[in-house]
Design a protein around this motif. Sequence first.
Motif, short mmCIF file in Angstrom:
data_model
loop_
_atom_site.label_atom_id
_atom_site.label_comp_id
_atom_site.label_asym_id
_atom_site.label_seq_id
_atom_site.Cartn_x
_atom_site.Cartn_y
_atom_site.Cartn_z
N PRO A 7 -28.20 -10.76 41.90
CA PRO A 7 -29.16 -9.77 42.51
C PRO A 7 -28.26 -8.12 42.81
N THR A 8 -28.97 -7.25 42.71
CA THR A 8 -28.49 -5.98 42.89
C THR A 8 -28.75 -5.20 44.09
N LEU A 9 -27.50 -4.71 44.89
CA LEU A 9 -27.57 -3.55 46.08
C LEU A 9 -27.67 -2.49 45.60
N ILE A 10 -28.30 -1.63 45.98
CA ILE A 10 -28.27 -0.15 45.58
C ILE A 10 -28.10 0.64 46.70
N ILE A 11 -26.76 1.19 47.18
CA ILE A 11 -26.64 1.78 48.16
C ILE A 11 -26.81 3.25 48.04
N VAL A 12 -27.92 3.90 48.74
CA VAL A 12 -28.20 5.33 48.58
C VAL A 12 -27.47 6.01 49.89
N GLN A 13 -27.10 6.90 49.59
CA GLN A 13 -26.39 7.87 50.57
C GLN A 13 -27.45 8.91 50.92
N SER A 14 -27.78 9.04 52.11
CA SER A 14 -28.99 9.79 52.45
C SER A 14 -28.90 10.60 53.75
N HIS A 15 -29.91 11.34 54.17
CA HIS A 15 -29.71 12.18 55.48
C HIS A 15 -31.01 11.96 56.06
N ILE A 16 -31.01 11.13 57.35
CA ILE A 16 -32.04 10.87 57.95
C ILE A 16 -32.62 12.23 58.42
N GLY A 17 -34.08 12.42 58.48
CA GLY A 17 -34.75 13.57 58.82
C GLY A 17 -34.49 14.69 57.97
N TYR A 18 -34.32 14.38 56.65
CA TYR A 18 -33.83 15.44 55.64
C TYR A 18 -34.92 16.63 55.65
N GLY A 19 -34.32 17.84 55.94
CA GLY A 19 -35.33 18.87 55.73
C GLY A 19 -35.57 19.45 56.96
N ALA A 20 -35.48 18.67 58.15
CA ALA A 20 -35.82 18.88 59.58
C ALA A 20 -34.75 19.76 60.08
N PRO A 21 -34.89 21.07 60.25
CA PRO A 21 -33.61 21.86 60.60
C PRO A 21 -32.71 21.40 61.58
N HIS A 22 -33.38 20.69 62.72
CA HIS A 22 -32.72 20.78 64.05
C HIS A 22 -32.64 19.40 64.24
N LYS A 23 -33.01 18.58 63.53
CA LYS A 23 -32.91 17.10 63.45
C LYS A 23 -32.20 15.95 62.67
N HIS A 24 -32.35 16.71 61.38
CA HIS A 24 -31.38 16.40 60.19
C HIS A 24 -30.15 15.62 60.52
N ASP A 25 -29.85 14.56 60.14
CA ASP A 25 -28.71 13.72 60.45
C ASP A 25 -28.26 13.41 62.11
N THR A 26 -29.40 13.37 62.80
CA THR A 26 -29.21 12.87 63.88
C THR A 26 -30.31 11.92 64.45
#
Lengths: 688, 688
Positions: free
Chosen positions: B254-273
């Motif tokens: 089986p394959t695991l794809i680990i995707v580095q991402s940013h929660i709330g991407y594009g929401a200027p005040h909540k991004h990454d929180t």
Amino acid sequence: MKPVPLDQLCINTLRMLSIDAVQKAKSGHPGTPLDAAPMAYCLWQRFLRYDPADPDWPNRDRFVLSAGHACALLYSLLYLCGVEAKGASYPSGDRLAVTLDDLKSFRQAGSHCTGHPEYGWTSGVETTTGPLGQGAATSVGMAIAERWLAATYNRPDYDLFSHNVYALCSDGDMMEGLSNEAASLAEHLRLSNLCWIYDDNHITIEGPTGLTFTEDVATRFLAYGWHVERVSDANDLMLLDKAYQTFIDTHDRPTLIIVQSHIGYGAPHKHDTNKAHGEPLGAEEVRLTKEFYGWDPDADFKVPEGVVAHLRAHMGKRGDAAHAAWRKLFAVYRAQYPDLAEQIDQMQQREVPSGWDAALPSFGADAKGLATRDSSGKVMNAISEHVPWLLGGAADLSPSTKTNLEFDFAGDFQAPEAEQAVSYRGRNFHFGLREHAMCAIGNGMSLSKLRPFVSSFLIFTDYCRAALRLSSMMELPLISIWTHDSISLGEDGPTHQPIEQLASFRAMPGMIVLRPADANEVVEAWKVIMHLKDRPICLVLTRQPVPTLDRSTYANAGGVARGAYVLADTPDGKPDVLLLATGSEVALCVAAYEQLKAEDIKARVVSMPSWELFESQPREYRDTVLPPTTTARVAVEEASGFGWERYTGFDGAILALHSFGLSAPSKVVAEHFGFEPAHVVAAAKAQI
Amino acid sequence: MKPVPLDQLCINTLRMLSIDAVQKAKSGHPGTPLDAAPMAYCLWQRFLRYDPADPDWPNRDRFVLSAGHACALLYSLLYLCGVEAKGASYPSGDRLAVTLDDLKSFRQAGSHCTGHPEYGWTSGVETTTGPLGQGAATSVGMAIAERWLAATYNRPDYDLFSHNVYALCSDGDMMEGLSNEAASLAEHLRLSNLCWIYDDNHITIEGPTGLTFTEDVATRFLAYGWHVERVSDANDLMLLDKAYQTFIDTHDRPTLIIVQSHIGYGAPHKHDTNKAHGEPLGAEEVRLTKEFYGWDPDADFKVPEGVVAHLRAHMGKRGDAAHAAWRKLFAVYRAQYPDLAEQIDQMQQREVPSGWDAALPSFGADAKGLATRDSSGKVMNAISEHVPWLLGGAADLSPSTKTNLEFDFAGDFQAPEAEQAVSYRGRNFHFGLREHAMCAIGNGMSLSKLRPFVSSFLIFTDYCRAALRLSSMMELPLISIWTHDSISLGEDGPTHQPIEQLASFRAMPGMIVLRPADANEVVEAWKVIMHLKDRPICLVLTRQPVPTLDRSTYANAGGVARGAYVLADTPDGKPDVLLLATGSEVALCVAAYEQLKAEDIKARVVSMPSWELFESQPREYRDTVLPPTTTARVAVEEASGFGWERYTGFDGAILALHSFGLSAPSKVVAEHFGFEPAHVVAAAKAQI
């Protein structure tokens, strides 16, 4: 019989006592004691700091037998080491934790050698084990407790707390998700006082582990960040010794020792097979095994001369000296830090410090009210500030369960090197999305006499029931706090809305379920909680606001202590119909009561936050609250109605759930399922 | 608005629909849709073989949203892809699985966009998710099902089954022990058709994952033996594309794809929180987010021109073509292998093949009897031989639960390369000591229309309730077999003796609990089981022998189908007292009945193997079995008495457990707790 060196003689005595016990019982697990005896012996004889005369010494090293099925090995150790009995299960006082008679009556009624190790029943058993993974995860809680105690109470030159925690684990322990969760957290917290010994014997009940378990365990633990040691031969004391010493010398992370072993070692026909796991070897195989070890095949339960003395001379003497030194140290500490010493004493007795309730809030009547998770958060904070060893956290939900301790000096429990602002003195725990490990860790912390709380949504008790059951079996006062307690949590929908969970805990022996109705019942609930010494509690709280009842109109919330009480009544105390409810549905019944009153219908509202506390009241009180002659009754609870017939009989009405919930706003959900005053009123009228 | 290429426009449409839905609902999880939209889009648009016109096509690729809280993303996908509605939840027939109105009424009553994805209510939802870890583990069951179907039904030139299974997982999914268990087993079975996408956004509810989760996930999966891919930027479609392609090209694990991402991407005040996780962004933040994406901040629920067409042109067209080719292939296959084709049809309809009961045994009266686990093993084997897709196993306990399929061609389900004697056609599964994963995997197999059974000891349901609850919520006919069902399992003691488990499942909506009393009730139980299409069942069986009742003296066991029936009665059918019992306690009541009869006391024995089946009978039948006027009643069950008041009322007697059990031989335990005919007789007399 060929002569064997004394160490080997001790190890073989452990083995032979174990297989004799299993054989005599005609039931049990001989294979693991045969393979793991050297691991246990080497640890106890050369490393464990443990005073056989006082198995409750607070700074003892802990040995957890996570592979609980191998209990014959533990009992043989306790017997040979002369561990003394302590605790309520030993009315006669002066005796050994395990006698030869206990071993001879292994798995029989009354024996202290039960089928799996039972904490509280057999001195020296550090935690009840058997369901796999539990011991391992619980050991993490014990290691956490040591770190917290050391950080909080040690002072320069006073290393009062400095013990290690060992857990002997089987293949099964390694497979269970529970141990995976616990291992991940143990490394995050850098618990260098924790050592797991993995008895890698490659055999489980269905056969070789290769049938289903082919991962690289060592690499997995390296991925967590553990230190990993390998011992290629379970019978090599020198290798075992080196591995334990490396653990002692490792100061920045927990250690896993993987020991290659052979289940049923020495049993000529069962060695390395699943036949050695869970059934007696059989009389003939026992004889052959004894011959393999150079043992007299006719001697049952034999303890050769020199064995006990050898254990006393090392394990016993070391423990005795360490404990004596500790006592001396503690006496001086007590003189210098009397307040801290008193805290340690109180903790050991599971007592509550005076002044614990100095800041308890009370709540004025308020129709809008607040969620019981919110009032509980306030009350818990007010208490925790005055009870230094009340501490805990949530499974990644503390902003929702309101269980964060917010006073200045609370802090986060984290490895000191990770961040400057945190330390092992912190009282807020981040358990992560690991509900099962959280509860088992809570058990471990409680076994080390802290007063832990754990928390999540009520629905997620489904992930951790097995650990909560052990809290109850071990009579630990674990505080578990479960919010979002009904369909009224709203939009998250059926996957998050508990239905059957209340019933499932009410059916669990020993567990107290407490579901307060408003902020003042929450205050009373915490008074109950703080004085519990030997029962776990599920405190069940709402997400949504509930009115704070006007206690000048309705009865005082102090009735919570009795489990159920008359909240609102007819002036003559002779109601025609009883309205029974818990938690958020109490306010609904009060609203219905007021409507009925306006129509001159004589109703009584009984708030029943805890069935268990109520059932323990004298019959007289119970009959006062629920008059047997008043059979017109309506029970209301936003949960499965299962079990309410106890209070409604054949003819009462139960307004409850018969299905899973609904994703919609809180009020819409409640209305959809008929939780409205009008329905309660109609049901009450139909009852009369 | 700056112009964006079509792919990006589609991705942003998914994002904007998701945050609009959450904002309008004033409830939900916007952060993950914002970060994970490119992963989902790339998969659906470029790889997923899925026919929007038929979300039930058996050979479709599966997309499981294990991060169920991100459901707005899934609903937006289903809507934009034009997935059509199929199934019982769509009485009107011709409509989309998710309409724009559904999206606009996200999390409101009646909307097909519920708070978490619900299988059976929303077409295209492959499994109900929300409780973390469940989707991931369930996806392993789906991947297993594909391997088994392919090995069993594919023929040279007929690759009828060749689909892949994808699961999108959150940090929480990775932390839960459940997913750890499932991942370990998935690699052992070398499920190369399984791909987990790990949305590694570093944020959970309490804050950054660094608070509690610092293990190296990639190394852990390498330790299991998975292939691990990394995508360093969640917004890079090229990298995502390559990672998925590598999964497709990986044939041995089986394959695991680990995707580095940013929660709330594009929401200027909540991004990454963690503010972006579980609450709406707020109107102003939604506007700012739209501006970030070059979207008209005033346009809600906007679908720009070209988006739907672009998805149709790729994802839709590819799925349509693949499905058409499959239909053609299946038609030729049907001509060549009519029997196999019929099996596939029957499976899809959850039907039972004719002749399934050709070899059903019956059991003659026998006072010594046999354990119901043994009789069930015989019956199950007799049926399985004639029902090719009835298959399953135990959590390392099949020698004890007697669930091994023993006929010649049964075989073990294992990766073919592991051993020559085993293959993906095998029907015996070795789940390992992973009860929770076992049940979730069972759900996945059932969702792919196999008829799986899973098994362990009844006590270990505590480890897997959360998955069983989902079986019930999804209306899957999962067969779960639980042996060692009471204190009478004996020596293993309280840690292994279930007490509250029966009550806890009786309280669970939808679940059928069935506890047969003897071998012939077991036969009838399996008849019930085989015809279940939409309810899971807990079949609860003894470890110890129970007498096979003489059915010429007592009533026919066919009454099992009605849940409860009169087993032994007074000649006039007018008993003075009712004895109610299930399972092993029925024989005890029969013995008491005979003693009472000898004393001319008119008793009736009611065998009540399934309360749920009994409750679904017409009142008339129920009143015949339990005459309302006969209130002298004694209920007997070796379990918590919780809930029995339903049948005993205020005044009946309940002989049950009020504590945990005891480690001792079976008979000693039963006697210790009063499960003897004399006690039943005495209780009956006291009732009259």
